[in-house]
Design an enzyme around this catalytic site. Sequence first.
Site, PDB file in Angstrom:
ATOM      1  N   LYS A 192     -21.597 -24.049 -11.603  1.00 49.93           N
ATOM      2  CA  LYS A 192     -22.719 -23.541 -12.388  1.00 49.93           C
ATOM      3  C   LYS A 192     -22.820 -24.306 -13.708  1.00 49.93           C
ATOM      4  CE  LYS A 192     -24.612 -19.108 -14.042  1.00 49.93           C
ATOM      5  NZ  LYS A 192     -24.411 -17.649 -14.122  1.00 49.93           N
TER       6      LYS A 192
ATOM      7  N   SER B 244     -27.989 -14.806 -12.107  1.00 50.70           N
ATOM      8  CA  SER B 244     -28.390 -16.082 -12.653  1.00 50.70           C
ATOM      9  C   SER B 244     -27.753 -17.285 -11.949  1.00 50.70           C
ATOM     10  CB  SER B 244     -28.043 -16.135 -14.140  1.00 50.70           C
ATOM     11  OG  SER B 244     -26.659 -16.049 -14.343  1.00 50.70           O
TER      12      SER B 244
ATOM     13  N   SER C 257     -24.418 -11.656 -12.002  1.00 50.50           N
ATOM     14  CA  SER C 257     -24.938 -12.995 -11.703  1.00 50.50           C
ATOM     15  C   SER C 257     -24.239 -13.760 -10.588  1.00 50.50           C
ATOM     16  CB  SER C 257     -24.933 -13.845 -12.961  1.00 50.50           C
ATOM     17  OG  SER C 257     -26.074 -13.536 -13.709  1.00 50.50           O
TER      18      SER C 257
HETATM   19  N1  GLN Z   1     -29.315 -10.070 -14.780  1.00 47.20           N
HETATM   20  C1  GLN Z   1     -28.364  -9.762 -15.784  1.00 47.20           C
HETATM   21  C2  GLN Z   1     -28.863 -10.222 -17.131  1.00 47.20           C
HETATM   22  O1  GLN Z   1     -29.885 -10.842 -17.161  1.00 47.20           O
HETATM   23  C3  GLN Z   1     -27.030 -10.348 -15.469  1.00 47.20           C
HETATM   24  C4  GLN Z   1     -26.878 -11.768 -15.830  1.00 47.20           C
HETATM   25  C5  GLN Z   1     -25.503 -12.310 -15.616  1.00 47.20           C
HETATM   26  O2  GLN Z   1     -24.666 -11.703 -14.952  1.00 47.20           O
HETATM   27  N2  GLN Z   1     -25.247 -13.434 -16.239  1.00 47.20           N
HETATM   28  O3  GLN Z   1     -28.267  -9.970 -18.141  1.00 47.20           O
END
Ligand code: GLN
Length: 487
Positions: free
Chosen positions: A80, A155, A179
């Site tokens: 990532k 994400s 994410s």
């Molecule tokens: N969707 C969640 C957020 O936008 C989780 C994101 C993540 O785990 N990095 O905060």
Amino acid sequence: MKSSYNLSAKEIVTKISRGESSAEECLSSFFERIDEVESRVHAFITLDRDAALQRAKEIDGKVKRKERLGKLVGVPVAIKDNLCTRDVRTTCSSKMLENFLPPYNAHVVEQLLKEDAIILGKTNMDEFAMGSSTESSYFGTTKNPWNLAYVPGGSSGGSAAAVSARESSIALGSDTGGSVRCPASFCSTVGLKPTYGLVSRFGLIAYANSLEQIGPLARSVDDLALLFEVISGYDQRDSTSIRASTQNYSEFLREDVDGLKIGVPEEFFGEGVDERIVKIVWKGIDCLEKLGASYSEFSLSTVKYALPAYYLIATSEASSNLARYDGLRYGYSSEVGSDDWSTTFSNNRKKGFGAEVRRRILLGTFALSAGYYDQYYLKSLQVRTKIRLEFEKAFKKFDVLAGPTMPILPFKIGEKIDDLLALYMCDILTVLANLVGCPAISIPCGFVDSLPIGMQIMGPMLGESVLFRTAYTFEKCSKFTDYSPKL
Ligand code: GLN
């Protein structure tokens, strides 16, 4: 014969260490696959072909010289783009870091290299890991390999899509509020959010430190355990790193859920959860029951407070973490020289960050500001403690908790772009494990209209072993991880 890109990571390790295939041949097979599908999937921001090839050659040399070979010898891995890779662009999918070349490797990257994995490149994500669809990336949206008109989740959407599309054998993501598990669920791969502190965050570009963990993504539980073994363990450079003894997680891969007690919180199947998902995940729980587990339904009354607490804590931490990107110390500079510093900073941040990141910085700054701190930030921390205590109580009664990973099916690209609340709502079942700190895994559980569904299994702190055992048993019986998208 199967092309190498279709082999499991374990099979690749066996073939290369026995000399039945070379790391270079295996890597070429993955690059051929990437050439075939990447223009449609767009899982990667940066592909590092030359460095990967160079490494494959070095590994083949090691095999020839009969040197000690690592646990991931010759296995291609996708990283990532919020994990630092030395001299390889690390953007966080943001214009702010478009040209950032880290001078060092993240701890997990070091571990991968030590065990002879081959890094293919850096994967697409929501900007600064804020989102659940990968649509907020500065570099364009990743597509879901199961249906290219749909989002891959986020994400860590690029990492999940790369694994699902067979562009990479395994991948790393980060999970602050879901994410890793959300894209794992949307792309039908396995994904783990480890116990807080089990994987060093050294070299992870921070979004919300107290919530996030780096997590593995793989096509099977077997490969997931192997990757997790390599990245987990104590590291003094992360002050929250736990000194837990390193485990051989592959040992827990037994088909055995006899006597396992599963708790099924009714809130996991409540309002807002798609009926079709409810049906499929219940089928999964029934399947575990047939294999020897037992389940009881109960209520986790604090679940309803999780989402607001999460969004207040996450944005508060983000507003502080992202303060460093002002274009002078770090990040994009709009190069307007004559203004005062405050105007310059504000220009840099306005142009360097996308709309969602700016919104969250504003929200977090507000929640932390004098006069509102007690009402919002402090209150959220109290709620977090309440949730944690209720989970601790539940884990005294049950070995694991099960439910859907996501309350909704993968959605069409662009469908929720103007409905932020709906987008935030889809984190409702994943943020719990981050608030509590406990481990949670998402495992493929079926399909609705050819779109993947994931089942989430949560365990007590340091309970990865029981998660691996449960997920492995389920995988062997359901066989959903054998399916691959037609691209
Ligand atoms: N969707 C969640 C957020 O936008 C989780 C994101 C993540 O785990 N990095 O905060």
